[in-house]
Design an enzyme around this catalytic site. Structure first.
Site, PDB file in Angstrom:
ATOM      1  N   ASP A 138       0.859  -1.180   0.000  1.00 34.15           N
ATOM      2  CA  ASP A 138       0.000   0.000   0.000  1.00 34.15           C
ATOM      3  C   ASP A 138       0.899   1.235   0.000  1.00 34.15           C
ATOM      4  OD1 ASP A 138      -2.540   1.445   0.464  1.00 34.15           O
ATOM      5  OD2 ASP A 138      -3.190  -0.487   1.256  1.00 34.15           O
ATOM      6  N   ASP A 182      -3.029   4.594  -2.204  1.00 28.82           N
ATOM      7  CA  ASP A 182      -4.075   5.055  -1.288  1.00 28.82           C
ATOM      8  C   ASP A 182      -4.454   6.518  -1.522  1.00 28.82           C
ATOM      9  OD1 ASP A 182      -5.551   4.529   1.338  1.00 28.82           O
ATOM     10  OD2 ASP A 182      -4.411   6.328   1.848  1.00 28.82           O
ATOM     11  N   GLU A 216      -6.547   3.908  -5.907  1.00 28.71           N
ATOM     12  CA  GLU A 216      -7.830   4.151  -5.251  1.00 28.71           C
ATOM     13  C   GLU A 216      -8.209   5.558  -5.675  1.00 28.71           C
ATOM     14  OE1 GLU A 216      -9.663   4.061  -0.769  1.00 28.71           O
ATOM     15  OE2 GLU A 216      -7.938   5.299  -1.172  1.00 28.71           O
ATOM     16  N   HIS A 264     -11.322  -3.583   2.784  1.00 28.91           N
ATOM     17  CA  HIS A 264     -11.306  -3.316   4.229  1.00 28.91           C
ATOM     18  C   HIS A 264     -12.094  -2.058   4.603  1.00 28.91           C
ATOM     19  CE1 HIS A 264      -8.383  -0.797   2.371  1.00 28.91           C
ATOM     20  NE2 HIS A 264      -8.330  -0.056   3.459  1.00 28.91           N
ATOM     21  N   ASP A 265     -12.618  -1.331   3.628  1.00 32.03           N
ATOM     22  CA  ASP A 265     -13.418  -0.128   3.916  1.00 32.03           C
ATOM     23  C   ASP A 265     -14.901  -0.386   3.683  1.00 32.03           C
ATOM     24  OD1 ASP A 265     -11.170   1.417   4.464  1.00 32.03           O
ATOM     25  OD2 ASP A 265     -10.947   2.038   2.376  1.00 32.03           O
TER      26      ASP A 265
HETATM   27  C1  NOJ Z   1      -8.305   4.710   2.070  1.00 32.66           C
HETATM   28  C2  NOJ Z   1      -8.043   3.489   2.876  1.00 32.66           C
HETATM   29  O1  NOJ Z   1      -8.526   2.383   2.193  1.00 32.66           O
HETATM   30  C3  NOJ Z   1      -8.706   3.701   4.207  1.00 32.66           C
HETATM   31  O2  NOJ Z   1      -8.731   2.536   4.983  1.00 32.66           O
HETATM   32  C4  NOJ Z   1      -8.010   4.830   4.902  1.00 32.66           C
HETATM   33  O3  NOJ Z   1      -8.697   5.147   6.089  1.00 32.66           O
HETATM   34  C5  NOJ Z   1      -7.948   6.106   4.028  1.00 32.66           C
HETATM   35  N1  NOJ Z   1      -7.631   5.819   2.662  1.00 32.66           N
HETATM   36  C6  NOJ Z   1      -6.916   7.049   4.553  1.00 32.66           C
HETATM   37  O4  NOJ Z   1      -5.627   6.557   4.319  1.00 32.66           O
END
Ligand code: NOJ
Length: 562
Positions: free
Chosen positions: A101, A202, A259, A332-333
């Site tokens: 990441d 990220d 992302e 994971h989000d």
């Molecule tokens: C995206 C990540 O997937 C998430 O888990 C994180 O809280 C935010 N970016 C900030 O880094």
């Protein structure tokens, strides 16, 4: 369709590991690197060849590792750099490449760069972060961070505020400063030297801020307005991104999956394209965010499966011309896909397989999120004390203060909290699902006694075996990788279907999104003359689709499946 270059990562199948919840090897209740290494044989058995590791870097863990204290260090709880090297080597032996990441929008407030930056207004690193004086005793602007509350944090010592789009322990780096960018490029180089394949990038669309730092119009008597309005995909961001590509990513042949919330479809070619794009793959979020009001209000809106399939097919169609998608249903989000888009009760097994077939055979590189391959579901959290995610905890606190009933917020979290995707991997029906011999850092879903890897390995018709078949099918048919994408049954709310065509081959994927039988004459016409190659039922009934049925047909001649 523009002819796509053949590239190994387009043919890959990726798996995302959230290290904290994957496998604990030392009994402290927290997953770790050795745990991952121990499970590589399982990943090889599943058939994946690309592994994305969510952050394992040294971190105070305010946002579970997305707040990095040292980019070149490993968090003690996860092990050592030797463990990392061992994981890389063992993965390599099994033909699995690793993607780390890359968190480059912000660091932890405990990172040496920030400690230096905050030490004084004259610090040589002051300008590495975004500092502003207050505005008549209040924050410089009324921007609200992604986790709720002001996006500015006051620093007593220097009397100024710093900007954080995420938690206050995640100060934003100042990408306008060339030294910052170069320090990040050196870090990228350092990791590439270790032999990783590249990065999941990220929050990269946040790196450019609106340079005039405007006050925003807040809605209905609110104090703040979302920082995204001034920090997401802002004009000028491409200059930074193109430099990142030219200076750091391209020279090392790094693959990247960005992302990229906030990127409109029309811009796909700037972000991801074989020739001009910055990244090699892109994650878009429209299909997983269709249930909430945009702008962080924690409110649901109406949606149906037509909206779901439209969100996906829009990007699919565009990717025939430009770019390459990272295909996913979970991470994971987000919550568990079978709970959100399928039926996690009686039809869990069927609907998990149907959803798998639907997204996995689209155009792009499929990503499987840990546990998705055994049909893991959302978990019942009984009180706010069982939650761990900073975003969920902040939301509960803020909404309670505003007078929103706790039961309503808990209902929201039950269906949206990031913790739904973070409960430990369910390996077996042993205590704590075989995840740890200690006390897990977050509750294990009690349904581990029925839903676990061991059980899935024993049952030849399990969700896991279905994923293995999907992977084998994709590897066998280049049309499922490089084929043109075309939506079918477009107007239907109940059926999701599409065709993939390449060279002399065509495949059609047809899915019943509902828990009831759907009759369709159109379907039989579409499938006429094709050979069934995969299904989540043992037989096929002409003219209808049974609950959550998914079926894949193939034609050897390009004229087939028309
Ligand atoms: C995206 C990540 O997937 C998430 O888990 C994180 O809280 C935010 N970016 C900030 O880094």
């Amino acid at each position: 369709m523009r002819e796509q270059k053949r590239q190994w990562w387009k043919e890959s199948v990726a798996y995302q590991i959230y290290p904290r919840s994957f496998q604990d090897s030392d009994g402290d209740g927290i997953g770790d690197l050795r745990g991952i290494t121990e499970r590589l044989d399982y990943l090889q058995y599943l058939g994946i060849d690309l592994l994305w590791l969510s952050p394992v870097y040294d971190s105070p863990n305010d946002d579970n590792g997305y707040d990095i204290r040292d980019y070149q260090g490993i968090l003690d709880e996860y092990g050592t750099m030797e463990d990392m090297d061992e994981l890389l080597e063992e993965a390599r032996k099994r033909g699995i490449r690793l993607v780390m990441d890359l968190v480059a929008n912000h660091t932890s407030d405990e990172h040496a760069w920030f400690i230096e930056s905050r030490s004084s207004k004259d610090s040589p690193k002051r300008d590495w972060y975004i500092w502003r004086p207050g505005n008549e005793g209040a924050e410089p602007t009324n921007w609200e961070c992604a986790f709720g509350g002001s996006a500015w944090e006051f620093d007593e010592q220097s009397g100024e505020y710093y900007l954080h789009c995420f938690s206050k322990k995640q100060p934003d780096l100042n990408w306008e400063n060339v030294e910052v960018r170069q320090a990040l490029y050196s870090m990228i180089d350092w990791w590439m030297d270790k032999g990783i394949a590249g990065f999941r990038v990220d929050a990269i669309t946040y790196i450019k801020k609106n340079p005039s730092f405007p006050q925003l119009a807040a809605e209905d008597g609110r104090r703040y307005a979302p920082v995204e309005q001034v920090s997401l995909n802002q004009e000028g961001i491409l200059d930074f991104l193109r430099e990142l590509k030219q200076a750091a990513l391209e020279p090392r042949g790094a693959i990247t999956v960005a992302e990229a919330p906030g990127v409109p479809l029309e811009q796909i070619h700037d972000f991801v394209d074989d020739t001009d794009g910055v990244f090699t793959m892109l994650f878009q979020f429209n299909h997983v965010d269709l249930d909430i009001k945009p702008g962080g209000k924690a409110e649901f809106i109406d949606w149906d499966m037509k909206k779901f399939k439209d969100a996906l097919s829009l990007w699919q169609r565009e990717s025939n011309r430009h770019g390459w998608m990272g295909l996913f249903l979970e991470n994971h989000d987000h919550v568990r896909s079978v709970s959100k888009f399928g039926d996690d009760g009686e039809c869990r097994d069927l609907s998990a397989k149907m959803l798998a077939a639907y997204y996995f055979l689209m155009r792009g590189t499929p990503f499987i999120y840990q546990g998705q391959e055994i049909g893991m579901t959302n978990c019942q959290f009984d009180s706010i004390d069982e939650y761990r995610d900073i975003g969920s905890l902040n939301l509960f606190r803020e909404e309670t203060v505003k007078g929103r009933p706790a039961s309503e917020i808990l209902d929201y979290l039950g269906r949206r909290s990031r913790d739904q995707g973070r409960t430990p991997m369910q390996w077996s029906d042993d205590r704590e699902a075989g995840f740890t011999s200690g006390t897990p850092w977050i509750k294990v879903n009690p349904n581990y006694t029925e839903i676990n890897v061991e059980q899935n390995m024993r049952d030849e018709f399990s969700v896991l075996q279905f994923y293995r078949r999907l992977i084998a099918l994709r590897r066998q048919h280049p049309a499922l990788v490089y084929g043109y994408y075309e939506s079918l049954c477009e107007e239907s709310v109940e059926i999701g279907a599409y065709r993939r065509v390449y060279d002399s081959e065509a495949l059609i994927v047809v899915c019943n999104f509902t828990g009831h039988r759907v009759e369709s004459a159109e379907l039989e016409e579409i499938l006429a003359g094709g050979e069934p190659v995969l299904s989540n039922y043992e037989t096929r009934e002409q003219g209808s689709l049974r609950p959550y049925e998914a079926t894949v047909y193939r034609w050897a001649a390009a004229t087939g499946g028309q």
